[in-house]
Write a protein that holds these residues in place. Structure first.
Motif, PDB file in Angstrom:
ATOM      1  N   LEU A 144       1.548   5.026 -24.094  1.00  0.00           N
ATOM      2  CA  LEU A 144       0.336   5.112 -23.331  1.00  0.00           C
ATOM      3  C   LEU A 144       0.850   5.290 -21.785  1.00  0.00           C
ATOM      4  CD1 LEU A 144      -0.924   3.701 -25.746  1.00  0.00           C
ATOM      5  CD2 LEU A 144      -2.757   3.185 -24.539  1.00  0.00           C
TER       6      LEU A 144
ATOM      7  N   ALA B 186      -1.295   7.237 -19.318  1.00  0.00           N
ATOM      8  CA  ALA B 186      -2.430   8.142 -18.728  1.00  0.00           C
ATOM      9  C   ALA B 186      -3.100   7.685 -17.641  1.00  0.00           C
ATOM     10  CB  ALA B 186      -3.576   8.334 -19.647  1.00  0.00           C
ATOM     11  N   GLY B 187      -2.774   6.277 -17.096  1.00  0.00           N
ATOM     12  CA  GLY B 187      -2.972   5.529 -16.035  1.00  0.00           C
ATOM     13  C   GLY B 187      -2.806   5.969 -14.753  1.00  0.00           C
TER      14      GLY B 187
ATOM     15  N   GLN C 254      -5.003  12.904 -22.243  1.00  0.00           N
ATOM     16  CA  GLN C 254      -6.418  12.225 -22.297  1.00  0.00           C
ATOM     17  C   GLN C 254      -6.917  12.532 -20.912  1.00  0.00           C
ATOM     18  OE1 GLN C 254      -5.940   7.852 -21.640  1.00  0.00           O
ATOM     19  NE2 GLN C 254      -8.046   7.489 -22.563  1.00  0.00           N
TER      20      GLN C 254
ATOM     21  N   GLN D 249      -9.791   8.488 -18.643  1.00  0.00           N
ATOM     22  CA  GLN D 249      -9.365   7.371 -19.069  1.00  0.00           C
ATOM     23  C   GLN D 249     -10.450   6.483 -19.463  1.00  0.00           C
ATOM     24  OE1 GLN D 249      -7.396   9.079 -16.417  1.00  0.00           O
ATOM     25  NE2 GLN D 249      -6.585   9.431 -18.585  1.00  0.00           N
TER      26      GLN D 249
ATOM     27  N   GLY E  15     -10.341   4.069 -21.803  1.00  0.00           N
ATOM     28  CA  GLY E  15      -9.999   2.733 -22.326  1.00  0.00           C
ATOM     29  C   GLY E  15      -8.657   2.986 -23.373  1.00  0.00           C
ATOM     30  N   THR E  16      -7.820   1.846 -23.583  1.00  0.00           N
ATOM     31  CA  THR E  16      -6.660   2.040 -24.419  1.00  0.00           C
ATOM     32  C   THR E  16      -6.949   2.527 -25.659  1.00  0.00           C
ATOM     33  OG1 THR E  16      -6.674  -0.481 -24.698  1.00  0.00           O
ATOM     34  CG2 THR E  16      -5.427   0.096 -23.213  1.00  0.00           C
TER      35      THR E  16
ATOM     36  N   GLY F 179      -5.696 -10.217 -21.783  1.00  0.00           N
ATOM     37  CA  GLY F 179      -6.683 -10.461 -23.099  1.00  0.00           C
ATOM     38  C   GLY F 179      -6.376 -11.799 -23.794  1.00  0.00           C
TER      39      GLY F 179
ATOM     40  N   ILE G 146      -8.766 -10.326 -30.260  1.00  0.00           N
ATOM     41  CA  ILE G 146      -8.366 -10.525 -29.014  1.00  0.00           C
ATOM     42  C   ILE G 146      -9.566 -10.295 -28.005  1.00  0.00           C
ATOM     43  CG2 ILE G 146      -6.814  -9.250 -27.155  1.00  0.00           C
ATOM     44  CD1 ILE G 146      -5.168  -8.086 -29.530  1.00  0.00           C
TER      45      ILE G 146
ATOM     46  N   GLU H 197     -10.904  -9.530 -24.180  1.00  0.00           N
ATOM     47  CA  GLU H 197     -10.510  -9.447 -22.987  1.00  0.00           C
ATOM     48  C   GLU H 197     -10.897 -10.478 -21.981  1.00  0.00           C
ATOM     49  OE1 GLU H 197      -8.417  -6.430 -21.858  1.00  0.00           O
ATOM     50  OE2 GLU H 197      -8.229  -7.165 -24.031  1.00  0.00           O
TER      51      GLU H 197
ATOM     52  N   ASN I  50      -2.257 -11.081 -24.681  1.00  0.00           N
ATOM     53  CA  ASN I  50      -2.062  -9.900 -25.353  1.00  0.00           C
ATOM     54  C   ASN I  50      -1.200  -9.188 -24.463  1.00  0.00           C
ATOM     55  OD1 ASN I  50      -1.808  -7.621 -26.874  1.00  0.00           O
ATOM     56  ND2 ASN I  50      -3.945  -7.023 -25.978  1.00  0.00           N
ATOM     57  N   THR I  51       0.244  -8.937 -24.885  1.00  0.00           N
ATOM     58  CA  THR I  51       0.837  -7.904 -24.106  1.00  0.00           C
ATOM     59  C   THR I  51       0.505  -6.409 -24.280  1.00  0.00           C
ATOM     60  OG1 THR I  51       2.497  -7.425 -25.882  1.00  0.00           O
ATOM     61  CG2 THR I  51       3.038  -9.736 -24.586  1.00  0.00           C
TER      62      THR I  51
ATOM     63  N   TYR J  52     -11.716  -0.349 -26.311  1.00  0.00           N
ATOM     64  CA  TYR J  52     -10.601  -1.344 -26.226  1.00  0.00           C
ATOM     65  C   TYR J  52      -9.822  -1.078 -27.669  1.00  0.00           C
ATOM     66  CZ  TYR J  52     -13.256  -4.334 -22.702  1.00  0.00           C
ATOM     67  OH  TYR J  52     -13.419  -4.827 -22.013  1.00  0.00           O
TER      68      TYR J  52
HETATM   69  C1  UD1 Z   1      -4.726  -4.256 -21.542  1.00  0.00           C
HETATM   70  C2  UD1 Z   1      -5.199  -5.042 -22.833  1.00  0.00           C
HETATM   71  C3  UD1 Z   1      -5.116  -6.436 -22.565  1.00  0.00           C
HETATM   72  C4  UD1 Z   1      -3.809  -6.951 -22.229  1.00  0.00           C
HETATM   73  C5  UD1 Z   1      -3.205  -5.981 -21.100  1.00  0.00           C
HETATM   74  C6  UD1 Z   1      -1.768  -6.445 -20.927  1.00  0.00           C
HETATM   75  C7  UD1 Z   1      -7.136  -3.502 -23.804  1.00  0.00           C
HETATM   76  C8  UD1 Z   1      -8.370  -3.278 -24.031  1.00  0.00           C
HETATM   77  N1  UD1 Z   1      -6.711  -4.608 -22.925  1.00  0.00           N
HETATM   78  O1  UD1 Z   1      -5.639  -4.553 -20.698  1.00  0.00           O
HETATM   79  O2  UD1 Z   1      -5.469  -7.370 -23.680  1.00  0.00           O
HETATM   80  O3  UD1 Z   1      -3.688  -8.222 -22.190  1.00  0.00           O
HETATM   81  O4  UD1 Z   1      -3.380  -4.574 -21.453  1.00  0.00           O
HETATM   82  O5  UD1 Z   1      -1.260  -5.639 -19.677  1.00  0.00           O
HETATM   83  O6  UD1 Z   1      -6.163  -2.863 -24.253  1.00  0.00           O
HETATM   84  N2  UD1 Z   1      -4.397   3.570 -20.263  1.00  0.00           N
HETATM   85  C9  UD1 Z   1      -4.362   4.711 -20.640  1.00  0.00           C
HETATM   86  N3  UD1 Z   1      -5.662   5.320 -20.857  1.00  0.00           N
HETATM   87  C10 UD1 Z   1      -6.694   4.546 -20.732  1.00  0.00           C
HETATM   88  C11 UD1 Z   1      -6.751   3.413 -20.147  1.00  0.00           C
HETATM   89  C12 UD1 Z   1      -5.402   2.687 -20.234  1.00  0.00           C
HETATM   90  O7  UD1 Z   1      -3.373   5.412 -20.963  1.00  0.00           O
HETATM   91  O8  UD1 Z   1      -7.867   5.149 -21.024  1.00  0.00           O
HETATM   92  C13 UD1 Z   1      -2.775   2.746 -20.141  1.00  0.00           C
HETATM   93  C14 UD1 Z   1      -2.454   2.654 -18.694  1.00  0.00           C
HETATM   94  O9  UD1 Z   1      -1.951   3.726 -18.317  1.00  0.00           O
HETATM   95  C15 UD1 Z   1      -1.745   1.357 -18.797  1.00  0.00           C
HETATM   96  C16 UD1 Z   1      -2.239   0.820 -20.211  1.00  0.00           C
HETATM   97  O10 UD1 Z   1      -2.850   1.782 -20.828  1.00  0.00           O
HETATM   98  O11 UD1 Z   1      -0.387   1.529 -19.076  1.00  0.00           O
HETATM   99  C17 UD1 Z   1      -2.930  -0.553 -20.125  1.00  0.00           C
HETATM  100  O12 UD1 Z   1      -4.112  -0.187 -19.411  1.00  0.00           O
HETATM  101  P1  UD1 Z   1      -5.014  -1.153 -18.414  1.00  0.00           P
HETATM  102  O13 UD1 Z   1      -6.040  -0.573 -18.013  1.00  0.00           O
HETATM  103  O14 UD1 Z   1      -3.965  -1.770 -17.650  1.00  0.00           O
HETATM  104  O15 UD1 Z   1      -5.248  -2.376 -19.503  1.00  0.00           O
HETATM  105  P2  UD1 Z   1      -5.671  -3.848 -19.137  1.00  0.00           P
HETATM  106  O16 UD1 Z   1      -7.260  -3.603 -18.819  1.00  0.00           O
HETATM  107  O17 UD1 Z   1      -4.782  -4.444 -18.302  1.00  0.00           O
END
Ligand code: UD1
Ligand code: CA
Length: 453
Positions: free
Chosen positions: A8, A10-11, A73, A76, A78-79, A137, A149, A151, A166-167, A194
């Motif tokens: 991932l 896309a952030g 993507q 953005q 969500g993951t 999370g 998990i 959040e 959660n990592t 999520y």
């Molecule tokens: C996420 C987890 C959380 C965990 C944390 C660890 C979820 C819902 N939550 O939270 O449980 O403790 O990571 O750091 O997964 N990304 C995309 N596209 C999106 C959203 C995110 O590519 O639409 C990428 C981001 O670039 C980033 C990663 O996913 O590298 C994590 O995204 P982030 O928004 O930081 O997740 P957290 O809310 O921190």
């Protein structure tokens, strides 16, 4: 078992406050995403899929050479939404490891362990116990088994007490990803899809979620800002210095060492403070690297002493040399054994034979220098006529007097001697003295001018 690595990336990386996309920010000289791709390759993944969003073209361009499948993507959401984008290209069988472009240091060893732990259950994850779980999370367990998990933003006060977090790194069967991801909803505080919700789906399917913890916490740490990036850089450098010490390298201070690439070492190498090694370098037995020196794609053979603040770029240094302080060896510098290169000497595209010396203030470019030569202080090979580069050849045992200019193309024969201060424009035969200088003029009993009022 065939393994897909999904990354991932896309952030936006707003908190870096940089024009460079976050996953292209360098750690030890390599983009963050590059570290993850390198690990994926070490795992012999069958397929590497990277999900990109912001400034995708720049990210893709930086990884042109790699065999990566890119999935966009656009928004953005969500993951979970990010991984949904992958489904059209995701195989039905095998497993996927889900990694992050901004979590650069997860090790092959830890991921291998995760894959093994997952083999029997279909889903596994890396968790971590932390003193301050704020923002992460939380892992909800019942009788030790992972239930869900939650959040941070969705968690109850009680759940927020949980210190196991959660990592975000998972290993999941591709069949299950195909089954679960389309069912994700965004009914939560953040209105996001999520990825974490797949854990509760696994529970519903009667699957137990395997979990492991990394050997070291920094493996699962992400980079959101420059402070975290600098902290991870230090962790990484500490690891590298430690590995080199285990191989027998002595550091004046392992905290003041940077390796941005790879380094092969012999025995009893000593590295003084603030040394930077870049690209692929090799250092032989008993080599000493002086303080503040920089080596890039350079080989240094045994027993060579590098004195402080010397800079090497694509150089090959023979054994028992003495280089520096303040020497500069540029690309194509090839030095035989027992060579001395002193302060403020610059060498480029030049071979220097055994036991030759250039000890002070000299430029040697596009030259071929034999053995046993003495290159006097201030010698310059005038290799450039403003358009083309020309070669200077200096045969064995030649003596070049100080402050000489050798205007290339020019050939200096064996045992030739050049008088100090000469501008040599014609070839000099072997065993010949050549000098080029005007007569010294003298005025006896000379009175210096007096200051007028
Ligand atoms: C996420 C987890 C959380 C965990 C944390 C660890 C979820 C819902 N939550 O939270 O449980 O403790 O990571 O750091 O997964 N990304 C995309 N596209 C999106 C959203 C995110 O590519 O639409 C990428 C981001 O670039 C980033 C990663 O996913 O590298 C994590 O995204 P982030 O928004 O930081 O997740 P957290 O809310 O921190
Ligand atoms: Ca995050």
């Amino acid at each position: 078992m065939s393994t897909t690595v999904i990354i991932l990336a896309a952030g936006k990386g707003t908190r870096m406050r940089s024009s460079l996309p976050k996953v292209l920010q360098p750690l030890a000289g390599q983009p963050l995403l590059g570290h993850v791709v390198q690990t994926a390759k070490a795992l012999q993944a069958h397929q590497i899929i990277t999900i990109y969003g912001h400034e995708g073209q720049r990210v893709k361009d930086a990884f042109q050479q790699e065999d990566i499948q890119w999935v966009e993507q656009k928004e953005q959401l969500g993951t979970g939404h990010a991984v949904q984008m992958v489904l059209p290209v995701l195989p039905q069988d095998g497993y996927s490891l889900i990694l992050y472009g901004d979590v650069p240091l997860v090790s092959k060893k830890t991921l291998d362990q995760l894959v093994r732990a997952t083999a029997t259950s279909g889903i596994g994850m890396i968790t971590l116990n932390v003193a301050d779980p704020t923002g992460y999370g939380r892992i909800v367990r019942k009788n030790g088994a992972i239930q869900a998990i939650v959040e941070h933003k969705d968690a109850s006060d009680e759940e927020r007490q949980i210190q196991e977090i959660n990592t975000g790194i998972y290993c999941v069967s591709n069949a299950k990803l195909h089954e679960w991801l389309p069912k994700l909803s965004n009914h939560n505080v953040q209105g996001e899809y999520y990825l974490t919700d797949i854990v509760a789906m696994a529970v519903q399917d009667g699957l137990s979620t395997a979990s492991i913890q990394p050997e070291q916490a920094f493996e699962v740490e992400g980079v959101n800002d420059r402070i975290q990036l600098a902290a991870l850089e230090r962790e990484y450098q500490r690891q590298q210095a430690k590995q080199l010490m285990q191989q027998g390298v002595a550091f004046a201070d392992p905290e003041r060492f940077d390796l941005r690439g790879s380094l092969k070492v012999g025995q009893d190498v000593f590295i003084d403070i603030n040394v930077i090694i870049e690209g692929e370098c090799e250092i032989g037995d008993h080599v000493v690297i002086g303080a503040g020196s920089i080596l890039k794609n350079t080989c240094i053979a045994a027993h060579t002493q590098v004195q402080p603040y010397s800079v090497f770029d694509h150089a090959q240094v023979g054994k028992n040399n003495r280089i520096g302080p303040f020497a500069r060896l540029r690309p194509g510098s090839v030095l035989a054994a027992d060579v001395h290169i002193g302060n403020f000497v610059e060498v480029k595209n030049t071979q220097i034979g055994e036991a030759s010396k250039a000890n002070h203030f000299t430029y040697l470019g596009d030259a071929d220098i034999g053995k046993g030569c003495n290159i006097g202080a201030g010698t310059i090979t005038c290799n450039y006529d403003g358009v083309n580069k020309h070669k200077t050849t200096i045969e064995h045992y030649a003596f070049i007097g100080s402050n000489s200019s050798l205007v290339a193309p020019v050939h200096i024969g064996t045992y030739a001697t050049i008088g100090a201060g000469s501008v040599i424009t014609r070839d000099v035969k072997a065993h010949t003295l050549a000098f080029e200088r005007s007569q010294q003029t003298e005025k006896t009993n000379y009175q210096r001018p007096q200051k007028t009022q």
